[in-house]
Motif scaffolding. Structure first.
Motif, short mmCIF file in Angstrom:
data_model
loop_
_atom_site.label_atom_id
_atom_site.label_comp_id
_atom_site.label_asym_id
_atom_site.label_seq_id
_atom_site.Cartn_x
_atom_site.Cartn_y
_atom_site.Cartn_z
N GLY A 261 16.01 1.39 -1.06
CA GLY A 261 16.52 1.63 0.28
C GLY A 261 16.35 3.06 0.76
N ARG A 262 15.41 3.79 0.16
CA ARG A 262 15.16 5.17 0.58
C ARG A 262 13.79 5.61 0.07
NH1 ARG A 262 18.54 9.17 -0.33
NH2 ARG A 262 20.43 8.01 -0.80
N SER A 263 13.29 6.70 0.67
CA SER A 263 12.04 7.26 0.20
C SER A 263 12.24 7.91 -1.19
CB SER A 263 11.54 8.33 1.18
OG SER A 263 10.42 9.01 0.63
N LYS B 101 18.34 3.03 -9.79
CA LYS B 101 19.38 3.59 -8.92
C LYS B 101 19.61 5.08 -9.21
CE LYS B 101 21.96 -0.67 -8.00
NZ LYS B 101 23.25 -1.37 -8.15
N GLU C 109 10.64 1.79 -3.24
CA GLU C 109 11.39 2.33 -2.09
C GLU C 109 12.13 1.22 -1.34
OE1 GLU C 109 8.90 6.38 -1.02
OE2 GLU C 109 8.30 4.49 -0.06
N LYS C 110 11.51 0.06 -1.24
CA LYS C 110 12.18 -1.07 -0.59
C LYS C 110 13.40 -1.50 -1.40
CE LYS C 110 11.34 -5.67 1.31
NZ LYS C 110 10.31 -6.74 1.55
N GLU D 155 15.67 -2.16 -11.99
CA GLU D 155 17.09 -1.78 -11.94
C GLU D 155 17.66 -1.64 -13.35
OE1 GLU D 155 19.56 -4.07 -9.40
OE2 GLU D 155 18.51 -3.43 -7.56
#
Length: 294
Positions: free
Chosen positions: A289-291, A176, A285-286, A171
Protein backbone atom coordinates in the motif's frame (compact mmCIF):
# COMPACT_ATOMS: atom_id res chain seq x y z
CA UNK A 1 5.49 -21.65 -15.49
CA UNK A 2 6.68 -22.70 -18.94
CA UNK A 3 9.81 -23.21 -20.98
CA UNK A 4 9.02 -21.28 -24.17
CA UNK A 5 11.15 -21.81 -27.25
CA UNK A 6 12.03 -18.57 -29.00
CA UNK A 7 10.80 -18.17 -32.55
CA UNK A 8 8.66 -16.18 -34.94
CA UNK A 9 5.39 -15.03 -33.44
CA UNK A 10 6.56 -15.27 -29.83
CA UNK A 11 6.16 -12.13 -27.69
CA UNK A 12 9.44 -12.37 -25.82
CA UNK A 13 8.57 -9.66 -23.30
CA UNK A 14 5.29 -11.33 -22.42
CA UNK A 15 7.04 -14.68 -21.93
CA UNK A 16 9.63 -13.24 -19.55
CA UNK A 17 7.33 -10.90 -17.62
CA UNK A 18 4.89 -13.76 -16.94
CA UNK A 19 7.59 -15.65 -15.09
CA UNK A 20 8.61 -18.08 -17.83
CA UNK A 21 11.95 -19.12 -19.31
CA UNK A 22 12.79 -18.14 -22.88
CA UNK A 23 14.76 -20.95 -24.54
CA UNK A 24 16.95 -21.08 -27.65
CA UNK A 25 18.09 -24.68 -28.22
CA UNK A 26 20.59 -23.67 -30.93
CA UNK A 27 22.09 -20.97 -28.70
CA UNK A 28 20.58 -18.02 -30.55
CA UNK A 29 23.98 -16.52 -31.34
CA UNK A 30 27.43 -17.75 -32.25
CA UNK A 31 30.12 -18.38 -29.66
CA UNK A 32 33.48 -19.17 -31.19
CA UNK A 33 35.33 -22.36 -30.36
CA UNK A 34 38.25 -20.18 -29.24
CA UNK A 35 36.12 -18.61 -26.49
CA UNK A 36 35.06 -22.00 -25.16
CA UNK A 37 38.58 -23.38 -25.32
CA UNK A 38 39.97 -20.36 -23.48
CA UNK A 39 37.54 -20.90 -20.60
CA UNK A 40 37.35 -24.68 -20.34
CA UNK A 41 40.62 -25.06 -18.47
CA UNK A 42 40.09 -22.15 -16.11
CA UNK A 43 39.07 -22.56 -12.48
CA UNK A 44 37.96 -20.08 -9.89
CA UNK A 45 39.62 -19.49 -6.56
CA UNK A 46 37.80 -21.67 -4.02
CA UNK A 47 39.03 -19.36 -1.25
CA UNK A 48 37.56 -16.32 -2.98
CA UNK A 49 34.39 -14.49 -1.95
CA UNK A 50 33.30 -14.89 -5.58
CA UNK A 51 30.98 -17.78 -6.41
CA UNK A 52 31.97 -17.51 -10.06
CA UNK A 53 34.55 -15.96 -12.32
CA UNK A 54 33.16 -12.48 -12.95
CA UNK A 55 33.69 -10.02 -15.77
CA UNK A 56 32.77 -6.32 -15.47
CA UNK A 57 32.10 -5.05 -19.01
CA UNK A 58 32.17 -1.37 -18.05
CA UNK A 59 35.63 -1.74 -16.49
CA UNK A 60 36.92 -4.61 -18.67
CA UNK A 61 38.11 -6.45 -15.57
CA UNK A 62 37.91 -10.08 -14.50
CA UNK A 63 37.92 -11.42 -10.93
CA UNK A 64 37.70 -14.70 -9.06
CA UNK A 65 40.39 -16.61 -10.95
CA UNK A 66 42.43 -19.26 -9.19
CA UNK A 67 45.48 -18.44 -11.32
CA UNK A 68 45.81 -14.76 -12.20
CA UNK A 69 48.28 -15.62 -14.97
CA UNK A 70 45.32 -16.57 -17.15
CA UNK A 71 43.53 -13.27 -16.59
CA UNK A 72 44.23 -11.75 -20.01
CA UNK A 73 43.04 -14.83 -21.89
CA UNK A 74 39.91 -15.14 -19.75
CA UNK A 75 39.14 -11.44 -19.96
CA UNK A 76 39.29 -11.56 -23.75
CA UNK A 77 37.01 -14.61 -23.92
CA UNK A 78 34.48 -13.19 -21.48
CA UNK A 79 34.55 -9.81 -23.23
CA UNK A 80 33.65 -11.49 -26.51
CA UNK A 81 30.87 -13.54 -24.90
CA UNK A 82 29.51 -10.44 -23.15
CA UNK A 83 29.37 -8.47 -26.38
CA UNK A 84 27.73 -11.31 -28.29
CA UNK A 85 25.14 -11.98 -25.56
CA UNK A 86 24.28 -8.29 -25.23
CA UNK A 87 23.89 -7.92 -28.99
CA UNK A 88 21.63 -10.98 -29.11
CA UNK A 89 19.47 -9.83 -26.20
CA UNK A 90 19.21 -6.32 -27.66
CA UNK A 91 18.11 -7.77 -31.00
CA UNK A 92 15.26 -9.84 -29.55
CA UNK A 93 14.34 -7.37 -26.77
CA UNK A 94 14.89 -3.89 -28.24
CA UNK A 95 12.36 -2.23 -25.91
CA UNK A 96 14.37 -3.38 -22.90
CA UNK A 97 17.73 -2.55 -24.46
CA UNK A 98 16.86 1.13 -24.94
CA UNK A 99 17.00 1.74 -21.19
CA UNK A 100 18.79 -1.21 -19.60
CA UNK A 101 22.01 -1.00 -17.62
CA UNK A 102 24.76 -3.47 -18.46
CA UNK A 103 25.81 -5.47 -15.41
CA UNK A 104 28.35 -8.26 -14.90
CA UNK A 105 28.99 -11.36 -16.96
CA UNK A 106 30.08 -14.54 -15.22
CA UNK A 107 31.55 -17.95 -15.94
CA UNK A 108 30.36 -20.83 -13.78
CA UNK A 109 33.32 -23.20 -13.92
CA UNK A 110 32.52 -25.50 -10.99
CA UNK A 111 30.22 -28.54 -11.00
CA UNK A 112 27.06 -27.53 -9.15
CA UNK A 113 26.00 -30.97 -7.95
CA UNK A 114 27.42 -31.54 -4.48
CA UNK A 115 29.01 -28.11 -4.28
CA UNK A 116 29.61 -26.97 -0.70
CA UNK A 117 28.68 -23.34 -0.05
CA UNK A 118 27.27 -21.34 2.88
CA UNK A 119 23.46 -21.35 2.98
CA UNK A 120 23.04 -17.85 1.54
CA UNK A 121 25.32 -18.67 -1.42
CA UNK A 122 23.95 -22.11 -2.26
CA UNK A 123 22.71 -22.43 -5.83
CA UNK A 124 20.76 -25.67 -5.33
CA UNK A 125 18.01 -24.05 -3.22
CA UNK A 126 15.09 -22.21 -4.79
CA UNK A 127 15.60 -18.44 -4.59
CA UNK A 128 15.04 -15.16 -6.38
CA UNK A 129 18.05 -13.00 -7.21
CA UNK A 130 19.05 -9.81 -5.38
CA UNK A 131 22.49 -8.21 -5.39
CA UNK A 132 24.03 -7.22 -2.04
CA UNK A 133 26.27 -4.52 -3.56
CA UNK A 134 24.21 -3.46 -6.62
CA UNK A 135 20.66 -2.43 -5.68
CA UNK A 136 18.21 -2.06 -8.58
CA UNK A 137 15.65 0.39 -7.09
CA UNK A 138 12.62 -1.38 -8.52
CA UNK A 139 14.11 -2.38 -11.87
CA UNK A 140 14.50 -6.04 -12.87
CA UNK A 141 17.37 -8.50 -13.24
CA UNK A 142 17.45 -10.06 -16.71
CA UNK A 143 20.02 -12.81 -17.22
CA UNK A 144 21.09 -14.55 -20.41
CA UNK A 145 22.65 -17.98 -19.80
CA UNK A 146 24.57 -20.18 -22.24
CA UNK A 147 25.72 -23.73 -21.61
CA UNK A 148 29.20 -23.91 -23.16
CA UNK A 149 29.83 -27.42 -21.84
CA UNK A 150 30.19 -29.62 -24.96
CA UNK A 151 28.94 -32.78 -23.23
CA UNK A 152 26.84 -32.04 -20.12
CA UNK A 153 23.44 -30.42 -19.68
CA UNK A 154 22.83 -27.63 -17.19
CA UNK A 155 20.13 -28.82 -14.76
CA UNK A 156 17.67 -26.27 -13.38
CA UNK A 157 14.70 -26.46 -11.06
CA UNK A 158 12.24 -23.55 -10.99
CA UNK A 159 8.98 -22.67 -9.28
CA UNK A 160 5.99 -20.41 -9.85
CA UNK A 161 6.85 -16.79 -10.55
CA UNK A 162 6.73 -13.72 -8.34
CA UNK A 163 3.06 -12.95 -8.99
CA UNK A 164 2.19 -16.22 -7.23
CA UNK A 165 5.16 -16.33 -4.87
CA UNK A 166 4.69 -12.92 -3.22
CA UNK A 167 1.07 -13.36 -2.05
CA UNK A 168 2.01 -16.71 -0.50
CA UNK A 169 5.30 -15.82 1.15
CA UNK A 170 6.13 -12.09 1.26
CA UNK A 171 4.16 -11.18 4.39
CA UNK A 172 5.52 -14.22 6.21
CA UNK A 173 9.00 -13.00 5.25
CA UNK A 174 8.38 -9.60 6.88
CA UNK A 175 7.18 -7.32 4.09
CA UNK A 176 5.30 -5.08 6.55
CA UNK A 177 8.52 -4.29 8.39
CA UNK A 178 10.21 -3.11 5.18
CA UNK A 179 7.11 -1.18 4.12
CA UNK A 180 7.18 0.66 7.46
CA UNK A 181 10.81 1.49 6.79
CA UNK A 182 9.78 3.16 3.52
CA UNK A 183 7.52 5.58 5.36
CA UNK A 184 9.90 6.33 8.20
CA UNK A 185 11.53 9.78 8.51
CA UNK A 186 14.52 7.97 9.98
CA UNK A 187 14.94 6.06 6.72
CA UNK A 188 15.02 9.33 4.76
CA UNK A 189 17.73 10.64 7.07
CA UNK A 190 19.67 7.39 6.78
CA UNK A 191 19.57 7.48 2.98
CA UNK A 192 20.78 11.07 2.99
CA UNK A 193 23.73 10.07 5.14
CA UNK A 194 24.46 7.10 2.90
CA UNK A 195 24.57 9.33 -0.16
CA UNK A 196 26.92 11.70 1.63
CA UNK A 197 29.21 8.82 2.63
CA UNK A 198 29.24 7.51 -0.95
CA UNK A 199 30.04 10.96 -2.29
CA UNK A 200 32.98 11.03 0.11
CA UNK A 201 34.27 7.72 -1.23
CA UNK A 202 33.09 5.43 1.59
CA UNK A 203 32.23 1.86 0.43
CA UNK A 204 28.59 1.90 1.53
CA UNK A 205 25.52 0.59 -0.30
CA UNK A 206 22.49 2.87 -0.63
CA UNK A 207 19.46 0.54 -0.80
CA UNK A 208 15.78 1.32 -1.18
CA UNK A 209 13.34 -0.53 1.11
CA UNK A 210 12.50 -2.65 -1.93
CA UNK A 211 16.13 -3.72 -2.37
CA UNK A 212 16.49 -4.39 1.35
CA UNK A 213 13.41 -6.62 1.30
CA UNK A 214 14.45 -8.52 -1.83
CA UNK A 215 17.90 -9.22 -0.38
CA UNK A 216 16.23 -10.46 2.80
CA UNK A 217 13.68 -12.47 0.76
CA UNK A 218 16.52 -14.17 -1.16
CA UNK A 219 18.02 -15.41 2.12
CA UNK A 220 14.64 -16.18 3.70
CA UNK A 221 13.55 -18.43 0.84
CA UNK A 222 16.79 -20.39 0.94
CA UNK A 223 16.49 -20.88 4.69
CA UNK A 224 12.79 -21.74 4.72
CA UNK A 225 12.50 -25.51 4.78
CA UNK A 226 8.73 -25.49 4.30
CA UNK A 227 9.01 -23.43 1.13
CA UNK A 228 11.85 -25.58 -0.23
CA UNK A 229 9.87 -28.77 0.39
CA UNK A 230 6.37 -27.70 -0.66
CA UNK A 231 6.85 -25.15 -3.46
CA UNK A 232 5.77 -26.35 -6.92
CA UNK A 233 8.84 -27.55 -8.81
CA UNK A 234 9.56 -27.83 -12.53
CA UNK A 235 12.74 -29.44 -13.84
CA UNK A 236 14.51 -28.35 -17.04
CA UNK A 237 17.77 -29.61 -18.53
CA UNK A 238 19.53 -27.20 -20.90
CA UNK A 239 21.65 -29.12 -23.41
CA UNK A 240 25.14 -28.19 -24.62
CA UNK A 241 25.16 -25.06 -26.77
CA UNK A 242 21.73 -23.82 -25.69
CA UNK A 243 20.82 -20.38 -24.35
CA UNK A 244 18.00 -19.35 -22.04
CA UNK A 245 16.84 -16.05 -20.55
CA UNK A 246 14.88 -15.22 -17.43
CA UNK A 247 14.07 -12.43 -15.05
CA UNK A 248 15.77 -14.14 -12.13
CA UNK A 249 14.09 -11.88 -9.57
CA UNK A 250 10.74 -13.02 -11.01
CA UNK A 251 11.46 -16.75 -11.41
CA UNK A 252 12.49 -18.71 -8.27
CA UNK A 253 15.24 -21.00 -9.49
CA UNK A 254 17.89 -23.47 -8.37
CA UNK A 255 20.82 -25.04 -10.22
CA UNK A 256 21.07 -28.76 -9.53
CA UNK A 257 23.94 -29.79 -11.76
CA UNK A 258 26.31 -28.82 -14.54
CA UNK A 259 29.48 -26.85 -15.08
CA UNK A 260 30.91 -24.54 -17.73
CA UNK A 261 28.07 -22.06 -18.16
CA UNK A 262 28.27 -18.41 -19.20
CA UNK A 263 25.90 -15.63 -18.17
CA UNK A 264 25.34 -11.95 -18.92
CA UNK A 265 23.20 -9.75 -16.67
CA UNK A 266 21.36 -6.55 -17.54
CA UNK A 267 19.19 -4.38 -15.29
CA UNK A 268 15.94 -3.71 -17.12
CA UNK A 269 13.96 -0.55 -16.38
CA UNK A 270 10.55 -1.23 -14.85
CA UNK A 271 9.14 1.42 -17.20
CA UNK A 272 10.25 -0.51 -20.29
CA UNK A 273 8.19 -3.58 -19.43
CA UNK A 274 5.24 -4.49 -21.61
CA UNK A 275 3.30 -4.71 -18.35
CA UNK A 276 4.99 -2.66 -15.60
CA UNK A 277 2.48 -3.99 -13.06
CA UNK A 278 4.15 -7.41 -13.37
CA UNK A 279 7.43 -6.14 -11.85
CA UNK A 280 8.21 -7.52 -8.38
CA UNK A 281 8.47 -3.96 -7.07
CA UNK A 282 4.97 -3.16 -8.37
CA UNK A 283 3.54 -6.35 -6.85
CA UNK A 284 5.10 -5.65 -3.45
CA UNK A 285 4.03 -2.01 -3.50
CA UNK A 286 0.44 -3.05 -4.18
CA UNK A 287 0.60 -5.46 -1.25
CA UNK A 288 2.24 -2.88 1.03
CA UNK A 289 0.00 0.00 0.00
CA UNK A 290 2.93 2.37 -0.49
CA UNK A 291 5.98 3.04 -2.62
CA UNK A 292 9.05 1.00 -1.68
CA UNK A 293 11.39 3.02 -3.90
CA UNK A 294 12.09 6.15 -1.93
Amino acid sequence: MELVTGGTGVDFREVLENGNLLFFPDGGFEISREICQALTGEAQDARSVHKNIAYKPNADKVSGLKDARGADRVRHAMREYSRAALAFAARILPDYARAWKVDYASFRSIEERGRVLPLKKRNDLLHIDAFPTRPVFGDLILRCFTNVNPEQSREWQVSDGFALLAPREAEKAGLKQYAAMAGSPLHAVRRGLMRAFRAGGAPVVDRSPYDAFMLHFHDWLKGNREYQETAPKYRFDFPPGSTWLAFTDVVPHAVLGGRLAMEQTTIVSRGSLRNPASAPSAILEKMAGRSLIS
